[in-house]
Write a protein that holds these residues in place. Structure first.
Motif: not given
Length: 230
Positions: A2-3, A141-142, A174-178, A187-189
């Protein structure tokens, strides 16, 4: 896997704003394409020849800033509503999470730290519930890369090793991605979801929040996906 796509609304330093919101939605890895495709179709209303160039962001869309100035307010508001409806109509496992912080209440603590701890832990506990129902998943988490990257990366590392207020994060791969929001409809949503929640608490405007409120993570009538500190 899950993202969780997340973004903030409101700022930590503007004294004219009472609230800071960190919010996002989780989506199973194979379901993101459908949502992105639906959002592309909404963007195409404003530039059919090049919908990819249209960035969907709540605040400029509603206020008519930048290129949005040339479109009627009714069209801009309808687009925001339709974007939120895309999430509302998506798979039931796609859950909304949000942390709403009244900045004066947590001062002198950093509202970003408080909000991220809540968001991360609630997403982690959702994954724990899935595991208990024989659906073991990991999560990532992104964030939009413009979000508070240094602070969040440091916090995420601490949560995985030292722990947070209620334990240690155990289900993140993993640690958060950006990511650059220009390249990601998801991301826009997340931006528009966070803005809808921010407007509800900061302005008392429920027009957009009412569309998505039912998608806050919940189980057995208990809402787990919304943290409010005010």
């Amino acid at each position: 896997m899950y993202l969780l796509y997340a973004d903030e609304s409101g700022t930590t330093h503007d004294s004219n704003q009472q609230y800071f919101v960190l919010a996002g939605f989780c989506v199973f890895e194979r379901q993101g394409y459908w949502i992105s495709d639906q959002l592309d179709q909404i963007a195409a209303r404003f530039d059919p020849a090049d919908p990819v160039s249209v960035e969907l962001h709540g605040s400029p869309m509603l206020s008519g800033r930048g290129k949005w100035r040339s479109y009627p307010k009714s069209d801009r508001e309808k687009a925001i509503e339709d974007i939120l409806q895309v999430f509302l109509q998506s798979h039931p496992s796609n859950r909304l999470f949000a942390s709403v912080i009244k900045k004066t209440v947590v001062s002198p603590k950093d509202p970003v730290e408080v909000a991220f701890e809540q968001l991360a832990s609630r997403f982690d506990r959702y994954l724990i519930r899935l595991h208990k129902n024989d659906n073991t998943q990991r999560g990532i988490i992104i964030f939009d890369k413009s979000t508070y990257e240094t602070t969040i990366q440091s916090l995420a590392t601490d949560f995985r090793t030292i722990g947070y207020s209620w334990g240690v994060i155990r289900n993140f791969s993993e640690v958060p991605l950006f990511l650059d929001s220009k390249a990601s409809r998801l991301i826009q949503l997340a931006d528009i979801l966070a803005y809808a929640i921010f407007r509800y608490f900061e302005k008392g405007d429920s027009k957009f929040f009412s569309i998505i409120q039912s998608r806050l993570d919940s189980e057995g009538g208990i809402v787990h996906g919304l943290h409010i500190q005010q």
